[in-house]
Design a protein around this motif. Structure first.
Motif, PDB file in Angstrom:
ATOM      1  N   HIS A  38       0.841  -1.040  -0.020  1.00  0.00           N
ATOM      2  CA  HIS A  38      -0.109   0.103  -0.086  1.00  0.00           C
ATOM      3  C   HIS A  38       0.856   1.219  -0.008  1.00  0.00           C
ATOM      4  O   HIS A  38       1.845   1.389   0.952  1.00  0.00           O
ATOM      5  CB  HIS A  38      -0.821   0.003   1.282  1.00  0.00           C
ATOM      6  CG  HIS A  38      -2.099   0.855   1.193  1.00  0.00           C
ATOM      7  ND1 HIS A  38      -2.066   2.272   0.948  1.00  0.00           N
ATOM      8  CD2 HIS A  38      -3.501   0.752   1.129  1.00  0.00           C
ATOM      9  CE1 HIS A  38      -3.352   2.963   0.913  1.00  0.00           C
ATOM     10  NE2 HIS A  38      -4.071   1.813   0.973  1.00  0.00           N
ATOM     11  N   GLY A  39       0.582   2.192  -0.787  1.00  0.00           N
ATOM     12  CA  GLY A  39       1.449   3.294  -1.044  1.00  0.00           C
ATOM     13  C   GLY A  39       1.213   4.372   0.208  1.00  0.00           C
ATOM     14  O   GLY A  39       2.216   5.312   0.244  1.00  0.00           O
ATOM     15  N   ASP A  40       0.275   4.008   0.949  1.00  0.00           N
ATOM     16  CA  ASP A  40       0.146   5.162   2.037  1.00  0.00           C
ATOM     17  C   ASP A  40       0.369   4.579   3.299  1.00  0.00           C
ATOM     18  O   ASP A  40       0.013   5.203   4.497  1.00  0.00           O
ATOM     19  CB  ASP A  40      -1.411   5.613   1.903  1.00  0.00           C
ATOM     20  CG  ASP A  40      -1.566   6.876   2.492  1.00  0.00           C
ATOM     21  OD1 ASP A  40      -0.478   7.999   2.398  1.00  0.00           O
ATOM     22  OD2 ASP A  40      -2.714   7.439   3.116  1.00  0.00           O
ATOM     23  N   VAL A  41       1.051   3.402   3.401  1.00  0.00           N
ATOM     24  CA  VAL A  41       1.500   2.717   4.559  1.00  0.00           C
ATOM     25  C   VAL A  41       3.274   2.931   4.670  1.00  0.00           C
ATOM     26  O   VAL A  41       3.863   2.975   3.694  1.00  0.00           O
ATOM     27  CB  VAL A  41       1.430   1.262   4.619  1.00  0.00           C
ATOM     28  CG1 VAL A  41       1.993   0.633   5.647  1.00  0.00           C
ATOM     29  CG2 VAL A  41      -0.166   1.084   4.652  1.00  0.00           C
ATOM     30  N   ASN A  42       3.673   3.821   5.529  1.00  0.00           N
ATOM     31  CA  ASN A  42       5.121   4.362   5.845  1.00  0.00           C
ATOM     32  C   ASN A  42       5.809   3.141   6.128  1.00  0.00           C
ATOM     33  O   ASN A  42       7.158   3.337   5.840  1.00  0.00           O
ATOM     34  CB  ASN A  42       5.127   5.530   6.431  1.00  0.00           C
ATOM     35  CG  ASN A  42       4.208   6.445   6.237  1.00  0.00           C
ATOM     36  OD1 ASN A  42       3.134   6.766   6.637  1.00  0.00           O
ATOM     37  ND2 ASN A  42       4.490   7.211   4.929  1.00  0.00           N
TER      38      ASN A  42
END
Length: 287
Positions: A216-220
């Motif tokens: 997921h691109g919005d998990v850091n």
């Protein structure tokens, strides 16, 4: 006749059903009977949890360290008041009472860390020039974590508490076979001043949801504590596509006394400089 309770997910400070409508039974009652039915989270539920965590992250990260410490201490207070329920959920054995007490103590431990992160992980840097240079810790962002399967309460708290201590938001995948402690903790979080979305707890099969969170691109960042070592390579490869920070400790790491490794794992160190003298009143710079 006792009514078998159906537990839901904990996302954005609310308790929604899984979008798929799926549930699965948790056994362990008398003669192996069903103790409860639990929502089986899906890929869509994982995405919803990430959206909720991202929305909550900014406010939690900007909260004062003192305020975050108060909130974490409040979690410990409410857990203490529901101690008997947690012991019963775990099985009611003497070892379970010890586990509940240790989990409460761990919340208190991390509550005391909130206002010490800057002193321990920050620094004033010597430089050759008319300015000051400071390094200060900042939260990484949204952290997806997999709780240990073999220690459903203390292990879960050992993973979750350091993540939110430093101002991160968390999407936590609970133990599939022993999720009741995680769900009970969600009820505590919902009544302990933790802003909605700072902690999101998903039940179901971690192997179904973890790959989507890893990519997921919005998990850091990822905490792979509760994953099997054989599954970690694929998750780390998925995380590499979005350059995530990955914490991949040993299988029994969470059982050790809490140190600083978990706190440091999800902190970013920002270095800024400020000119000395009167000019510093007009602003500064950073890199």
């Amino acid at each position: 006749m006792a009514v078998t309770k159906t537990y839901k997910l904990y996302v954005g400070g609310a308790f929604p059903r899984s979008e798929s409508g799926r549930t699965y039974p948790v056994t362990g009652g008398p003669r192996g009977s069903i103790r409860a039915n639990v929502a089986q989270g899906s890929r869509k539920d994982a995405r919803d949890a990430v959206v909720a965590a991202r929305k909550a992250f900014g406010g939690w990260a900007k909260a004062t360290a003192y305020n975050r410490g108060q909130v974490l201490y409040r979690i410990a207070e409410i857990m203490e008041g529901r101690r008997a329920q947690f012991v019963d959920v775990l099985g009611g054995r003497p070892a379970d009472r010890d586990a509940v007490d240790a989990a409460i103590d761990r919340w208190v431990h991390y509550a005391g860390w909130t206002d010490k992160l800057a002193q321990v992980f920050g620094s004033a840097n010597p430089v050759a020039g008319p300015f000051f240079s400071f390094s200060t810790p900042e939260p990484t962002g949204v952290v997806a974590a997999v709780a240990p399967a073999g220690d459903p309460l203390l292990g879960l708290v050992s993973v979750l508490a350091p993540i939110i201590t430093s101002g991160n938001a968390c999407v936590l995948l609970a133990s599939r076979d022993a999720p009741l402690a995680a769900i009970t903790l969600a009820e505590v979080l919902a009544t302990s001043d933790v802003p909605g979305g700072v902690v999101n707890i998903l039940t179901g099969d971690p192997l179904e949801m973890a790959p989507h969170l890893a990519a997921h691109g919005d998990v850091n960042a990822l905490d792979l504590t509760g994953t099997d070592p054989a599954d970690r390579v694929a998750l780390e490869e998925a995380a590499a596509g979005t350059v995530k920070r990955v914490y991949s400790p040993g299988p029994q790491d969470f059982r050790r006394p809490p140190g600083t490794a978990r706190l440091r794992a999800f902190l970013e160190i920002k270095t800024v400089w400020h000119p000395t003298g009167a000019v510093s009143l007009a602003g500064g710079g950073g890199y």
